[in-house]
Design an enzyme around this catalytic site. Sequence first.
Site, PDB file in Angstrom:
ATOM      1  N   PRO A   2       0.828  -0.973   0.070  1.00 42.21           N
ATOM      2  CA  PRO A   2      -0.016  -0.162  -0.043  1.00 42.21           C
ATOM      3  C   PRO A   2       0.749   1.281   0.090  1.00 42.21           C
ATOM      4  O   PRO A   2       1.840   1.372   0.906  1.00 42.21           O
ATOM      5  CB  PRO A   2      -0.694   0.019   1.467  1.00 42.21           C
ATOM      6  CG  PRO A   2       0.031  -0.853   2.244  1.00 42.21           C
ATOM      7  CD  PRO A   2       1.237  -1.614   1.311  1.00 42.21           C
ATOM      8  N   GLU A   3       0.181   2.299  -0.823  1.00 39.96           N
ATOM      9  CA  GLU A   3       0.948   3.535  -0.813  1.00 39.96           C
ATOM     10  C   GLU A   3      -0.085   4.411  -0.366  1.00 39.96           C
ATOM     11  O   GLU A   3      -1.096   3.949   0.289  1.00 39.96           O
ATOM     12  CB  GLU A   3       1.324   3.916  -2.092  1.00 39.96           C
ATOM     13  CG  GLU A   3       2.603   2.951  -2.810  1.00 39.96           C
ATOM     14  CD  GLU A   3       2.991   3.112  -4.101  1.00 39.96           C
ATOM     15  OE1 GLU A   3       3.097   4.414  -4.329  1.00 39.96           O
ATOM     16  OE2 GLU A   3       3.172   2.312  -4.751  1.00 39.96           O
TER      17      GLU A   3
END
Length: 281
Positions: A2-3
């Site tokens: 995840p960013e």
Amino acid sequence: MPELPEVETIRRDLEPLVTGRAIAAVEVAPDAIDLLADMPIEALRAALTGRRFVSLGRRGKYLLFGLDDGRALVVHLRMTGRLVHRAAAAPALAHERARIALDDGHHLRWSDMRKFGTWAVVDDPAEVVGKLGPEPLDAAFTPAFLRALLAGRTAPVKAVLLDQRRVAGLGNIYVDEALFAARIRPDTPAGEVSRAAAARLRDACREVLEHGIENRGASFSDYVDGQGDPGRQHEYVQVFRRHGKPCYACGAEIARAVVGGRGTHWCPRCQPKPRRRAARA
DNA sequence: CGTTACCTGAAA
DNA sequence: TTTCAGGTAACG
């Protein structure tokens, strides 16, 4: 995994589901010790059980669960962490290793195939997130700020953008996409990015992150939102993992190489090498 | 600064 | 069988 857009999507999903809920129980699989940075499982259970969630925030790629005693549960999903809201009777997630039972008959379920994710209960989230650079969607992320970040550095511009101490929340997908949108080659030495290109890059970072949030994150492999559903942003990427395929803008073949230690994708025609200042005769 | 390690599974 | 993976910390 995840960013910033993926973590923000999870935050928005879970916030209304956990805020105001009390923690009835905490179950952690015996092999999940590495989930916790410093805290024994029993200490984690004691710190959370009976507490109530009062807020859910985000800083960079961290989720910050505010507790009613003023402390906070700080979660980082790293590569494959998942945090999903489920009815208590729902079957276990694949690779599920922990669950937080809420007082309304639901669980927050945690799974993490690669076991890199971390949880910590801290008095002040700044203990964990204090060293992060500014949020790229905040007003503080100005063209002048970015220009100063890049100035004088020989490291690839991509490596600077990935350094969470300089800017918080960008990762491998959105950096490649932002550099494409700004027409900057990822291996360009940061200090050689022109003033005009830095201004484009600042806008591009914000645009790709905003699009990522609008599309509920990019699910290239493991990411799912707070309900366990994939996002759509991977359908819209311009260069990430498109090597060998034609550029949507110009038709040239998207290139791939390792830059800053990460697989990196760019269009050789849309993102030309910077024109070096002509040598004096 | 770049490289390696952490861990597991999917893809090449 | 080998390589690669959205992240980061710890190396040299």
